[in-house]
Motif scaffolding. Structure first.
Motif, PDB file in Angstrom:
ATOM      1  N   VAL A   4       0.851  -1.184   0.000  1.00  0.00           N
ATOM      2  CA  VAL A   4       0.000   0.000   0.000  1.00  0.00           C
ATOM      3  C   VAL A   4       0.887   1.235   0.000  1.00  0.00           C
ATOM      4  N   PHE A   5       0.521   2.221  -0.849  1.00  0.00           N
ATOM      5  CA  PHE A   5       1.328   3.422  -1.004  1.00  0.00           C
ATOM      6  C   PHE A   5       0.448   4.647  -0.815  1.00  0.00           C
ATOM      7  N   VAL A   6       1.001   5.623  -0.113  1.00  0.00           N
ATOM      8  CA  VAL A   6       0.329   6.901   0.110  1.00  0.00           C
ATOM      9  C   VAL A   6       1.219   8.004  -0.427  1.00  0.00           C
ATOM     10  N   LEU A   7       0.603   9.157  -0.687  1.00  0.00           N
ATOM     11  CA  LEU A   7       1.353  10.317  -1.157  1.00  0.00           C
ATOM     12  C   LEU A   7       1.779  11.161   0.034  1.00  0.00           C
ATOM     13  N   GLN A   8       3.087  11.385   0.118  1.00  0.00           N
ATOM     14  CA  GLN A   8       3.644  12.231   1.157  1.00  0.00           C
ATOM     15  C   GLN A   8       4.636  13.193   0.521  1.00  0.00           C
ATOM     16  N   ARG A  20      -5.868  -5.971   9.200  1.00  0.00           N
ATOM     17  CA  ARG A  20      -6.952  -5.173   8.624  1.00  0.00           C
ATOM     18  C   ARG A  20      -6.956  -3.749   9.174  1.00  0.00           C
ATOM     19  N   ALA A  21      -6.620  -3.590  10.439  1.00  0.00           N
ATOM     20  CA  ALA A  21      -6.641  -2.261  11.047  1.00  0.00           C
ATOM     21  C   ALA A  21      -5.629  -1.330  10.381  1.00  0.00           C
ATOM     22  N   ASN A  25      -6.784   2.524   8.482  1.00  0.00           N
ATOM     23  CA  ASN A  25      -6.376   3.805   9.058  1.00  0.00           C
ATOM     24  C   ASN A  25      -5.543   4.666   8.111  1.00  0.00           C
ATOM     25  N   ILE A  26      -5.504   4.330   6.821  1.00  0.00           N
ATOM     26  CA  ILE A  26      -4.719   5.114   5.876  1.00  0.00           C
ATOM     27  C   ILE A  26      -5.581   5.460   4.669  1.00  0.00           C
ATOM     28  N   ALA A  27      -5.124   6.459   3.920  1.00  0.00           N
ATOM     29  CA  ALA A  27      -5.800   6.868   2.681  1.00  0.00           C
ATOM     30  C   ALA A  27      -4.844   6.625   1.522  1.00  0.00           C
ATOM     31  N   PRO A  28      -4.827   5.421   0.964  1.00  0.00           N
ATOM     32  CA  PRO A  28      -3.822   5.085  -0.067  1.00  0.00           C
ATOM     33  C   PRO A  28      -4.177   5.686  -1.414  1.00  0.00           C
ATOM     34  N   VAL A  29      -3.146   5.804  -2.245  1.00  0.00           N
ATOM     35  CA  VAL A  29      -3.343   6.188  -3.630  1.00  0.00           C
ATOM     36  C   VAL A  29      -3.126   4.991  -4.550  1.00  0.00           C
ATOM     37  N   TRP A  30      -2.429   3.970  -4.036  1.00  0.00           N
ATOM     38  CA  TRP A  30      -2.150   2.765  -4.828  1.00  0.00           C
ATOM     39  C   TRP A  30      -2.119   1.567  -3.896  1.00  0.00           C
ATOM     40  N   SER A  46     -14.132  -5.418   1.800  1.00  0.00           N
ATOM     41  CA  SER A  46     -14.929  -4.869   2.894  1.00  0.00           C
ATOM     42  C   SER A  46     -14.621  -3.399   3.160  1.00  0.00           C
ATOM     43  N   ILE A  47     -13.376  -2.980   2.974  1.00  0.00           N
ATOM     44  CA  ILE A  47     -12.999  -1.601   3.281  1.00  0.00           C
ATOM     45  C   ILE A  47     -13.326  -0.663   2.128  1.00  0.00           C
ATOM     46  N   TYR A  48     -12.995  -1.078   0.886  1.00  0.00           N
ATOM     47  CA  TYR A  48     -13.155  -0.189  -0.276  1.00  0.00           C
ATOM     48  C   TYR A  48     -14.332  -0.570  -1.170  1.00  0.00           C
ATOM     49  N   GLY A  49     -14.940  -1.719  -0.916  1.00  0.00           N
ATOM     50  CA  GLY A  49     -16.056  -2.137  -1.755  1.00  0.00           C
ATOM     51  C   GLY A  49     -15.643  -2.568  -3.141  1.00  0.00           C
TER      52      GLY A  49
END
Length: 321
Positions: A4-8, A20-21, A25-30, A46-49
């Protein structure tokens, strides 16, 4: 495995996901999944549908349905990526992309070199990625660069084969090794051409769908130009491979003709001695070797002369060279 990757600060940063937790708790972009297990699939659903396609669904999809929009608005793409490993034969891996919730989801069975390159470059190039569509375009651009590197490797390998084929002493063992190398490079070149064709289709779909902003649209056009430039190289390599294949087969035929020539010369040279021996072996009433003291020596000398004379004639004409 799930990556999982996020923009920083304009960089892609990887977040370790152990449960799963961590994913909630993050907002990924990829979200990149390599051979995901059932738990990881359930987390994403379950998290993103988002329902991830199975391995069979990725491989067996019809060519006309490689790019489509689902009923819920999610955009699905299937794209081929090249793996060119020195230790293993080249192969093509199909990757399933899902664009949903402003996130890029990717599913594949093997860890791909292109994906590793994108992850490494994104960490060192701040501002190069703004959203999930930039990640997808960066994957396609890196795929074109990876294919170009593979083509350079083919050029180098074919140069080595050319030097081997055109050297003075080219044995059958050398020919077998050259044919093996040529076949491998031809297979890799064909896979590169197929990979570039599929990437062109995917980028063209994104452009036709009006999913890209102005900067992304220009980047997509540049990717298409890069792919177009690679097509000329693949065509040239096909011609070079065919030339080397014909040259190698031609040298094999020459070596075989040399062997056949030896048998032909031997058969012609030993035909007169055989004829003389058969005549002297006939049951005449008066046998020369019995009635004449020099019969046997004369027959042997005659047989030897009849064998040497053809060799002398062939050598004089240059047929034994």
């Amino acid at each position: 495995m799930i990556n999982v990757f996020v923009l920083q600060n304009g960089r892609l940063s990887q977040i370790n996901i152990e449960n799963r937790a961590d994913l909630e708790n993050i907002a990924p972009v990829w979200v990149d999944l390599t051979d995901p297990n059932e738990d990881e699939r359930d987390w994403v659903k379950s998290i993103y549908g988002v329902t991830l396609p199975g391995e069979d669904e990725v491989k067996d999809i019809e060519a006309s349905a490689r790019y489509y929009e689902a009923d819920n608005g999610d955009l699905h793409l299937r794209t081929d990526f090249l793996i060119d490993d020195d230790d293993e034969p080249a192969s093509i891996v199909t990757v399933a992309f899902i664009l949903a919730r402003d996130i890029l989801f990717s599913v594949h069975t093997l860890d791909l070199p292109v994906f590793r390159l994108v992850r490494m470059r994104a960490r060192s190039r701040p501002g190069s990625i703004v959203d999930y569509k930039d990640v997808l375009l960066d994957l396609y651009a890196t795929d074109a660069e990876y294919s170009a590197d593979a083509l350079e490797g083919i050029y180098q390998n074919l140069e080595d084969v050319s030097r081997s084929v055109l050297k003075k002493d080219f044995s059958d063992q050398d020919a077998a090794a050259a044919l093996n190398s040529i076949a491998q490079e031809e297979d890799l070149n064909g896979r590169i051409r197929r990979n570039m064709m599929d990437t062109r289709r995917a980028v063209s779909f994104l452009m036709r769908g009006r999913l890209l902003n102005a900067d992304q649209f220009e980047e997509a056009r540049q990717i298409l130009r890069d792919i177009e430039s690679l097509d000329g190289h693949t065509s040239f390599l096909f011609d070079k491979i065919n030339f080397l294949m014909d040259a190698t087969v031609g040298f094999i035929n020459i070596n075989q003709n040399k062997i056949i020539k030896i048998f032909s010369v031997a058969s012609v040279a030993f035909l007169p001695p055989t004829l003389i021996a058969s005549i002297y072996g006939m049951n005449f009433r008066i046998l020369p070797e019995l009635q004449w003291d020099l019969g046997y020596p004369f027959a042997l000398v005659l047989m030897l002369a009849s064998a040497v004379t053809p060799f002398w004639y062939f050598r004089r004409r240059g047929w034994l060279k």
